[in-house]
Structure formats: structure tokens, C-alpha cells
Design an enzyme around this catalytic site. Structure first.
Site, PDB file in Angstrom:
ATOM      1  N   GLU A   5       0.828  -1.200   0.000  1.00 37.43           N
ATOM      2  CA  GLU A   5       0.000   0.000   0.000  1.00 37.43           C
ATOM      3  C   GLU A   5       0.864   1.252   0.000  1.00 37.43           C
ATOM      4  O   GLU A   5       0.551   2.225  -0.657  1.00 37.43           O
ATOM      5  CB  GLU A   5      -0.917  -0.028   1.236  1.00 37.43           C
ATOM      6  CG  GLU A   5      -2.107   0.923   1.153  1.00 37.43           C
ATOM      7  CD  GLU A   5      -1.731   2.370   1.354  1.00 37.43           C
ATOM      8  OE1 GLU A   5      -2.244   3.208   0.591  1.00 37.43           O
ATOM      9  OE2 GLU A   5      -0.927   2.686   2.236  1.00 37.43           O
ATOM     10  N   ASP A   6       1.982   1.209   0.738  1.00 38.68           N
ATOM     11  CA  ASP A   6       2.853   2.385   0.821  1.00 38.68           C
ATOM     12  C   ASP A   6       4.255   1.914   1.186  1.00 38.68           C
ATOM     13  O   ASP A   6       4.450   0.798   1.669  1.00 38.68           O
ATOM     14  CB  ASP A   6       2.322   3.348   1.882  1.00 38.68           C
ATOM     15  CG  ASP A   6       2.839   4.772   1.706  1.00 38.68           C
ATOM     16  OD1 ASP A   6       3.641   5.019   0.783  1.00 38.68           O
ATOM     17  OD2 ASP A   6       2.458   5.634   2.503  1.00 38.68           O
ATOM     18  N   HIS A  66      -2.790   1.669   6.340  1.00 40.94           N
ATOM     19  CA  HIS A  66      -3.024   2.563   5.209  1.00 40.94           C
ATOM     20  C   HIS A  66      -1.990   3.668   5.308  1.00 40.94           C
ATOM     21  O   HIS A  66      -2.109   4.583   6.108  1.00 40.94           O
ATOM     22  CB  HIS A  66      -4.443   3.125   5.265  1.00 40.94           C
ATOM     23  CG  HIS A  66      -4.777   3.946   4.069  1.00 40.94           C
ATOM     24  ND1 HIS A  66      -5.583   5.045   4.144  1.00 40.94           N
ATOM     25  CD2 HIS A  66      -4.415   3.836   2.777  1.00 40.94           C
ATOM     26  CE1 HIS A  66      -5.710   5.577   2.939  1.00 40.94           C
ATOM     27  NE2 HIS A  66      -5.000   4.859   2.098  1.00 40.94           N
TER      28      HIS A  66
END
EC number: 3.1.1.2
Length: 73
Positions: A5-6, A66
């Protein structure tokens, strides 16, 4: 398998990667698997992502990372 995601890369070449984001309407390849944080040393000849163990007492079942950021002291 579920994608990252990151990522946050430190000046020393260590990369922290968050994975396993579950969001309504977003297809999940592993809906029952909790999120994960991986570490990759980009200084290695063949870097590979290694899952970091999360401390006991942490609610891993609901872990849904997230984004990610680091703080250097």
C-alpha cells in the site's frame, strides 16, 4: 501476494512497506489475512522483503495499514 500500500525509504537504505489494505469496494486477494509490515534492505545485492513480527498484545486481527511513515530521532 496482496500488494503493498505504501513504502517509506530511510536515508540508510532500509525500506518499510505496508501491505494488506482492506477498504470497502476494493477487491482483496486475502480478505481474512491481517495487514503486514515488511522491511527491505536496499543495500543488499538481491533485496527481498521480510515480514516484521508485530509485538504481542497488538490487535493483529484488525490491523489494516493505510500508509506508513517513519520518525528519525
Amino acid at each position: 501476494e496482496t500488494g503493498s500500500e505504501d513504502i517509506d525509504i530511510l536515508p540508510n537504505g532500509l525500506a518499510f512497506i505496508s501491505s494488506g489494505l482492506k477498504y470497502p469496494g476494493l477487491k482483496s486477494l486475502a480478505p481474512d489475512k491481517p495487514g503486514e509490515i515488511f522491511l527491505m534492505d536496499l543495500n543488499e545485492d538481491n533485496p527481498r522483503a521480510v515480514e516484521l513480527r508485530i509485538s504481542r498484545g497488538f490487535d493483529l486481527a484488525s490491523f489494516n495499514p493505510h500508509g506508513i511513515s517513519t520518525y528519525i530521532d
